[in-house]
Enzyme design. Structure first.
Site, PDB file in Angstrom:
ATOM      1  N   ARG A   1     -22.904  16.324  38.891  1.00 41.00           N
ATOM      2  CA  ARG A   1     -22.138  15.847  37.740  1.00 41.00           C
ATOM      3  C   ARG A   1     -21.514  16.998  36.951  1.00 41.00           C
ATOM      4  O   ARG A   1     -20.472  16.856  36.324  1.00 41.00           O
ATOM      5  CB  ARG A   1     -23.061  15.029  36.828  1.00 41.00           C
TER       6      ARG A   1
ATOM      7  N   HIS B   1     -35.582  27.709  45.280  1.00 42.58           N
ATOM      8  CA  HIS B   1     -34.982  28.272  46.492  1.00 42.58           C
ATOM      9  C   HIS B   1     -33.483  28.428  46.244  1.00 42.58           C
ATOM     10  O   HIS B   1     -32.676  27.600  46.683  1.00 42.58           O
ATOM     11  CB  HIS B   1     -35.254  27.380  47.695  1.00 42.58           C
TER      12      HIS B   1
ATOM     13  N   HIS C   1     -27.564  24.370  44.617  1.00 40.84           N
ATOM     14  CA  HIS C   1     -28.511  23.736  43.689  1.00 40.84           C
ATOM     15  C   HIS C   1     -29.014  24.769  42.685  1.00 40.84           C
ATOM     16  O   HIS C   1     -28.328  25.042  41.710  1.00 40.84           O
ATOM     17  CB  HIS C   1     -29.644  23.001  44.421  1.00 40.84           C
TER      18      HIS C   1
ATOM     19  N   GLU D   1     -38.137  31.319  46.876  1.00 33.11           N
ATOM     20  CA  GLU D   1     -37.885  31.289  48.313  1.00 33.11           C
ATOM     21  C   GLU D   1     -36.463  31.765  48.590  1.00 33.11           C
ATOM     22  O   GLU D   1     -35.564  31.589  47.764  1.00 33.11           O
ATOM     23  CB  GLU D   1     -38.049  29.869  48.855  1.00 33.11           C
TER      24      GLU D   1
ATOM     25  N   THR E   1     -31.135  21.990  54.785  1.00 32.62           N
ATOM     26  CA  THR E   1     -32.451  22.378  54.296  1.00 32.62           C
ATOM     27  C   THR E   1     -33.076  23.302  55.326  1.00 32.62           C
ATOM     28  O   THR E   1     -32.598  23.392  56.466  1.00 32.62           O
ATOM     29  CB  THR E   1     -33.331  21.138  54.056  1.00 32.62           C
TER      30      THR E   1
ATOM     31  N   HIS F   1     -42.695  21.584  53.236  1.00 32.41           N
ATOM     32  CA  HIS F   1     -41.543  20.872  53.784  1.00 32.41           C
ATOM     33  C   HIS F   1     -41.931  19.443  54.159  1.00 32.41           C
ATOM     34  O   HIS F   1     -42.692  19.215  55.096  1.00 32.41           O
ATOM     35  CB  HIS F   1     -40.916  21.561  54.997  1.00 32.41           C
ATOM     36  N   ASP F   2     -41.418  18.521  53.379  1.00 29.18           N
ATOM     37  CA  ASP F   2     -41.607  17.084  53.576  1.00 29.18           C
ATOM     38  C   ASP F   2     -43.055  16.629  53.450  1.00 29.18           C
ATOM     39  O   ASP F   2     -43.404  15.528  53.904  1.00 29.18           O
ATOM     40  CB  ASP F   2     -41.028  16.630  54.921  1.00 29.18           C
TER      41      ASP F   2
ATOM     42  N   GLY G   1     -41.202  19.418  46.931  1.00 28.86           N
ATOM     43  CA  GLY G   1     -40.055  19.129  46.094  1.00 28.86           C
ATOM     44  C   GLY G   1     -39.451  17.768  46.341  1.00 28.86           C
ATOM     45  O   GLY G   1     -39.533  16.873  45.503  1.00 28.86           O
TER      46      GLY G   1
END
Length: 262
Positions: free
Chosen positions: A18, A43, A50, A72, A109, A214-215, A237
């Site tokens: 946004r 990261h 991001h 990271e 990712t 991760h996941d 995350g």
């Protein structure tokens, strides 16, 4: 106990979609800490998709004493406009831990770790530069790897297990079991979990600490920690922020703390 470090990248993704300030990663990081998170992970990537360098500085300045800050990134990615490089970020903010990840601009990712048998020639020098800043250095690696002597020789303190394949196998096994067809998927899940355990034990046998990420999610984290010994830290995350959309950020952090115990 396993330290829970909340990755706030997805907060920045929402803000960047946004423009403007909200939601502010630094504000949400502090909410996570207030709810019990013992670490915050970021990261930042060179393309600033991001978390930005400015976010890194703001979070580092705001975190209270005793909360681990983990940055990271790829130490081999050169600086560019808006991204000073991973070493410069660490020099400015002095995180407790830096996690080396071999990612590139084209990756949505992180999807693989360093190959211990083919480390970049300057890996030891890179690690030494960060350790000179009193940063603990962890290297992202694929589950199933068991020969980590080169990482230890290069000066690494820890590994971080890439748990994406484990998470995928867990989900597939759950879906198959619900349909009454869990045989093959169930075995794949057990194999993925065993691969994580082998890597953790091999790393610990030569003095490397073990992190994971991760996941990982509320659905698969408990099974992972029950089977993989001595995991010092998990960085979570995407699944945590997704859960927060339903249950709220503070409640979701508390639920993860209940699983990790730390």
């Amino acid at each position: 106990m396993t330290l829970l470090s909340v990755n706030v990248n997805k907060i920045a993704v929402l803000r960047n979609s946004r423009g403007g300030r909200l939601p502010a990663p630094v504000d949400e990081a502090l909410r996570c800490v207030a709810a019990g998170a013992r670490g915050i992970t970021v990261h930042p990537r060179p393309d600033r998709r991001h978390i930005t360098a400015e976010d890194v500085a703001a979070i580092a300045a705001a975190l209270p004493d005793g909360v681990e800050f983990n940055i990271e990134g790829n130490p081999f990615a050169p600086p560019r406009e808006g991204y000073p490089g991973l070493l410069a970020l660490a020099r400015a903010t002095r995180p407790a831990q830096v996690t080396f990840v071999p990612d590139g601009d084209g990756q949505i990712t992180s999807d693989h770790g360093f190959d211990p048998s083919a480390l970049p020639a300057t890996m030891a020098a890179q690690i030494a530069a960060f350790r000179a800043l009193r940063c603990r250095v962890s290297l992202f690696v694929d589950a199933g790897e068991v020969h980590f002597e080169s990482l230890r020789a290069a000066g690494a303190d820890r590994i971080e297990l890439y748990t994406g394949p484990y998470a995928e196998a867990h989900e597939a096994a759950h879906i198959s079991a619900s349909k009454g067809t869990g045989g093959v998927a169930g075995q794949a899940f057990r194999d993925a979990l065993a691969a994580c355990r082998r890597s953790a034990e091999a790393a610990q046998a030569i003095g490397l600490g073990v992190n994971a990420g991760h996941d990982l999610s509320q659905a698969n984290l408990a099974a992972f920690l029950a089977e993989v010994p001595g995991v010092l830290e998990v960085s979570i995350g995407h699944a945590l922020i997704a859960g927060a959309l339903v249950d709220g950020l503070a409640e979701t952090v508390r639920r993860y703390r209940a699983i990790t115990g730390g």
